[in-house]
Design an enzyme around this catalytic site. Structure first.
Site: not given
Ligand code: CO
Ligand code: PHE
Length: 296
Positions: A135, A183
């Site tokens: 991620h 995000e």
């Molecule tokens: Co992040």
């Protein structure tokens, strides 16, 4: 055995029971990655590369290429740092996992991006509830090469240090902004809606869901609306906010937020999935384009 983090303890927060790691910066223990760790990287990398064609923002795809990450092996932070430092002055620092808010903000304010050094286990390929190396590297690093976005991230870090001094409510407001932009942000480009949020680009399911499902709301970027909007950390988002450009994001977030926090303190929060009168809504099943809620 895969390389695994040293977990200190768990802590009960408003987000549930979360692991607490050491806040220290750690050297990436590259030699300790197992063959399985590298294989997990390869599987995720190849899958997302394919999914993101025609879905990710132009700036994401172009900058990812510049970093020269490959599926062959987990990248070395040192090598990525050579490219980053030269391009925008950012550098990656290794960490064990999620950091306390103030520590995180201080890194960003100094153009250091904390990257979790360990990668998820093979049984977590489709879902993991906390950030891991895939991620952080695949999702966050490419846009740190974009000058406007690189400045936005630093400004966010400085704003975070300030909000931390103002109080818990200000932090909640500011964190929502990070969530709905860094995000889970979408951007409107000439060829259509595209993804720039790291939480989306590192997830196969959400990369498809956020653009192609009729379930979520896609609303025009609205700073104060975002800072009032709650979010879910354990399911796909019910609402995404769409920017027109990174410059728009920069401009909207440039002012001092202190009076904004005061104003927000007097307003209630908005449930994650709600659409309000006056929201600018994109493509509600009727084809392309925007409409004010209430007009259709
Ligand atoms: Co992040
Ligand atoms: N301008 C904001 C403040 O004064 C900080 C900020 C910048 C927040 C960029 C988010 C993004 O608090």
């Amino acid at each position: 055995m895969n390389a695994q983090p040293r977990r200190v303890e768990h802590q009960q927060t408003d987000k549930g029971n979360v692991p607490v790691y050491t806040t220290a910066v750690v050297e990436q223990p590259w030699a300790s990655y197992s063959r399985e760790d590298h294989a997990t990287w390869a599987a995720l990398f190849e899958r997302q590369q394919e999914i993101l064609v025609g879905r990710a923002a132009r700036e994401f795809i172009d900058n990812q290429r510049r970093l020269r990450m490959t599926p062959d092996a987990i990248p070395k932070f040192d090598e990525l740092n050579r490219v980053l430092r030269k391009a925008t002055g950012w550098e990656l620092v290794g960490v064990e996992g999620l950091l306390p808010e103030l520590t995180f903000f201080e890194h960003l304010a100094n153009r250091r991006f904390p990257v979790t050094w360990w990668i998820r286990r093979p049984d977590q390929i489709d879902y993991i509830s906390e950030p891991d190396l895939f991620h952080d590297l695949f999702g966050h690093v490419p846009l740190l090469l974009n000058p406007a976005f690189a400045d936005y991230m630093q400004a966010y870090g400085r704003g975070g240090v300030k909000a931390h001094g103002i109080g818990a409510d200000a932090l909640v407001n500011l964190t929502r902004l990070y969530w709905y932009t860094v995000e889970f942000g979408l951007i409107q480009q000439e060829d259509g809606l595209r993804i720039y949020g790291s939480g989306i680009v590192s997830s196969k399911g959400e990369s498809i869901h956020c653009l192609e499902s009729t379930a979520p709301n896609r609303l025009g970027f609205d700073l104060m609306r975002i800072m009032r909007t709650r979010y879910r950390i354990d399911t796909y988002q019910k609402t995404y906010f769409v920017i027109g450009s990174f410059e728009q994001l920069m401009r909207a977030t440039e002012p001092d937020f202190t009076p904004y926090y005061a104003q927000l303190a007097a307003q209630g929060s908005i449930p994650a999935g709600n659409v309000l009168p006056g929201d600018l809504v994109y493509n509600r099943g009727t084809g392309e384009g925007w409409a004010r809620d209430g007009d259709i």
